[in-house]
Scaffold this motif. Structure first.
Motif, PDB file in Angstrom:
ATOM      1  N   ASN A 134       0.977  -1.302  -0.005  1.00  0.00           N
ATOM      2  CA  ASN A 134       0.061   0.040   0.127  1.00  0.00           C
ATOM      3  C   ASN A 134       1.059   1.147   0.002  1.00  0.00           C
ATOM      4  O   ASN A 134       1.627   1.336   0.919  1.00  0.00           O
TER       5      ASN A 134
ATOM      6  N   GLY B 239      -4.073   3.280   8.510  1.00  0.00           N
ATOM      7  CA  GLY B 239      -3.085   2.354   9.152  1.00  0.00           C
ATOM      8  C   GLY B 239      -1.809   2.017   8.395  1.00  0.00           C
ATOM      9  O   GLY B 239      -0.917   2.150   9.064  1.00  0.00           O
TER      10      GLY B 239
ATOM     11  N   ARG C 175     -12.349   3.072  -0.224  1.00  0.00           N
ATOM     12  CA  ARG C 175     -12.917   4.198  -0.585  1.00  0.00           C
ATOM     13  C   ARG C 175     -11.932   5.235  -1.192  1.00  0.00           C
ATOM     14  O   ARG C 175     -10.918   5.473  -0.740  1.00  0.00           O
TER      15      ARG C 175
ATOM     16  N   CYS D 255      -4.495  -2.791   3.377  1.00  0.00           N
ATOM     17  CA  CYS D 255      -5.108  -1.911   4.278  1.00  0.00           C
ATOM     18  C   CYS D 255      -5.238  -2.121   5.789  1.00  0.00           C
ATOM     19  O   CYS D 255      -5.505  -3.043   6.255  1.00  0.00           O
ATOM     20  N   GLY D 256      -4.594  -0.986   6.315  1.00  0.00           N
ATOM     21  CA  GLY D 256      -4.283  -1.394   7.868  1.00  0.00           C
ATOM     22  C   GLY D 256      -5.451  -1.177   8.532  1.00  0.00           C
ATOM     23  O   GLY D 256      -5.742  -1.716   9.479  1.00  0.00           O
ATOM     24  N   THR D 257      -6.245   0.095   8.215  1.00  0.00           N
ATOM     25  CA  THR D 257      -7.439   0.209   9.305  1.00  0.00           C
ATOM     26  C   THR D 257      -8.427  -1.006   8.665  1.00  0.00           C
ATOM     27  O   THR D 257      -8.991  -1.557   9.780  1.00  0.00           O
TER      28      THR D 257
HETATM   29  C1  ZDR Z   1      -7.067   1.679   3.882  1.00  0.00           C
HETATM   30  C2  ZDR Z   1      -5.867   2.589   4.291  1.00  0.00           C
HETATM   31  N1  ZDR Z   1      -5.027   2.446   3.250  1.00  0.00           N
HETATM   32  C3  ZDR Z   1      -4.977   2.110   5.507  1.00  0.00           C
HETATM   33  O1  ZDR Z   1      -4.122   1.431   5.591  1.00  0.00           O
HETATM   34  O2  ZDR Z   1      -5.736   2.295   6.515  1.00  0.00           O
HETATM   35  C4  ZDR Z   1      -6.699   3.901   4.475  1.00  0.00           C
HETATM   36  C5  ZDR Z   1      -6.767   4.757   3.262  1.00  0.00           C
HETATM   37  C6  ZDR Z   1      -8.031   5.565   3.694  1.00  0.00           C
HETATM   38  C7  ZDR Z   1      -9.131   4.963   2.877  1.00  0.00           C
HETATM   39  N2  ZDR Z   1      -9.124   4.950   1.508  1.00  0.00           N
HETATM   40  C8  ZDR Z   1     -10.383   5.839   3.355  1.00  0.00           C
HETATM   41  O3  ZDR Z   1     -10.965   5.685   4.436  1.00  0.00           O
HETATM   42  O4  ZDR Z   1     -10.971   6.577   2.622  1.00  0.00           O
END
Ligand code: ZDR
Length: 283
Positions: free
Chosen positions: A12, A73, A214, A222-224
């Motif tokens: 990422n 994340g 999103r 994706c961390g979160t």
């Molecule tokens: C998902 C993400 N790459 C992470 O690693 O947490 C965060 C990116 C933001 C995500 N696309 C959003 O909440 O709009």
């Protein structure tokens, strides 16, 4: 000329701008230009390092489409490693103001070498209005039906500061995320849109996860989303809460633990790819 560094965590990838001393006018426009993989540097988002009145530093993140995310994340691990490796802090543990509150990354060292970054990602938010999901005020959103392209799926929604919709599937490898991801992202249930994770449970401490983000489409990790997935897995009694769960992503692995104090901890890599200077910020 604006200097930048390019980072990746589990594939990422992010372009980071240090704006501690010199700010940039239009982050959204910058994100759209810089993230473009043909006309720009190429990335899933940009990270901005800013001073903070409440924490040691402040992080902002913008998706490829210019929208701002509350949190990221994989991004916060890259952000933390930048601060440590480039000598902006001597501490291995510090505070970062984000749209999801003040979070605490910790550089994990092994004999002086950075082995990874562990982040206290704070508490998950589970009530409908907090995520947000329409029609679930005051309630958790666990294993609820969602209709997409004429088929009903079951989803569990979790906010890690940003919204996530977790769908457990039998075969993550072959799930048509490119066709269906955007339909979940803009589904009417999610007024601020949503990130969507397609998750296959391998065993009670191991999942395979793919993601439609999103504002950025399919990314390698994706961390979160990994944190939200583990919380959703526990809420659905598919995963154990004791100890860490390994989340196997397209671009690497993260270890996630939803601890007894209700905080979610994420451990994983962050690597510098290169440093550079943007030729032009105009047009
Ligand atoms: C998902 C993400 N790459 C992470 O690693 O947490 C965060 C990116 C933001 C995500 N696309 C959003 O909440 O709009």
């Amino acid at each position: 000329m604006k200097k930048f560094t390019k980072w990746q965590g589990c594939g990422n990838d992010f372009v980071l701008f240090d704006c501690l001393h010199e700010d940039i006018e239009d982050y959204a426009e910058l994100a759209r230009k810089v993230c473009d993989r043909h006309y720009g540097v190429g990335a899933d988002g940009i990270l901005v390092v800013l001073p903070s009145a409440e924490a040691d530093f402040r992080m902002r993140i913008f998706n490829t489409d210019g929208s701002e995310a509350e949190m990221c994340g994989n991004g916060i691990r890259c952000f933390a490693r930048y601060l440590y490796d480039f000598g902006l802090t001597k501490e291995t543990r510090f505070t970062v103001e984000t749209g999801a509150g003040i979070l605490v990354p910790e550089i994990v060292l092994d004999g002086g070498t950075v082995k990874g970054i562990k982040v206290d990602m704070g508490e998950p938010h589970l009530l409908g209005e907090e995520i947000p999901v329409i029609g679930f005020d005051g309630q958790q959103v666990v294993a609820q039906p969602i209709m997409v392209e004429g088929r009903t799926y079951q989803f569990t929604a979790v906010s890690m500061g940003n919204p996530h919709c977790v769908i457990f599937v039998d075969d993550a490898e072959n799930f048509p995320i490119y066709e269906l991801g955007s339909k979940f992202e803009s589904h009417e249930l999610f007024p601020r849109k949503t990130n969507t994770e397609f998750v296959e449970v391998k065993d009670r401490q191991h999942v395979r996860m793919r993601v439609w983000e999103r504002g950025a489409a399919v990314t390698l990790a994706c961390g979160t989303g990994s944190c939200a997935t583990v919380v959703a897995g526990i809420l659905n009694d598919k995963l154990d809460r004791a100890g860490e769960t390994e989340v196997e992503l397209d671009g690497g692995r993260l270890r996630i633990h939803w601890a007894d104090n209700n905080h979610v901890f994420m451990t994983g890599p962050a690597e510098l790819v290169f440093s550079g200077e943007l030729a032009d910020l105009e047009a």
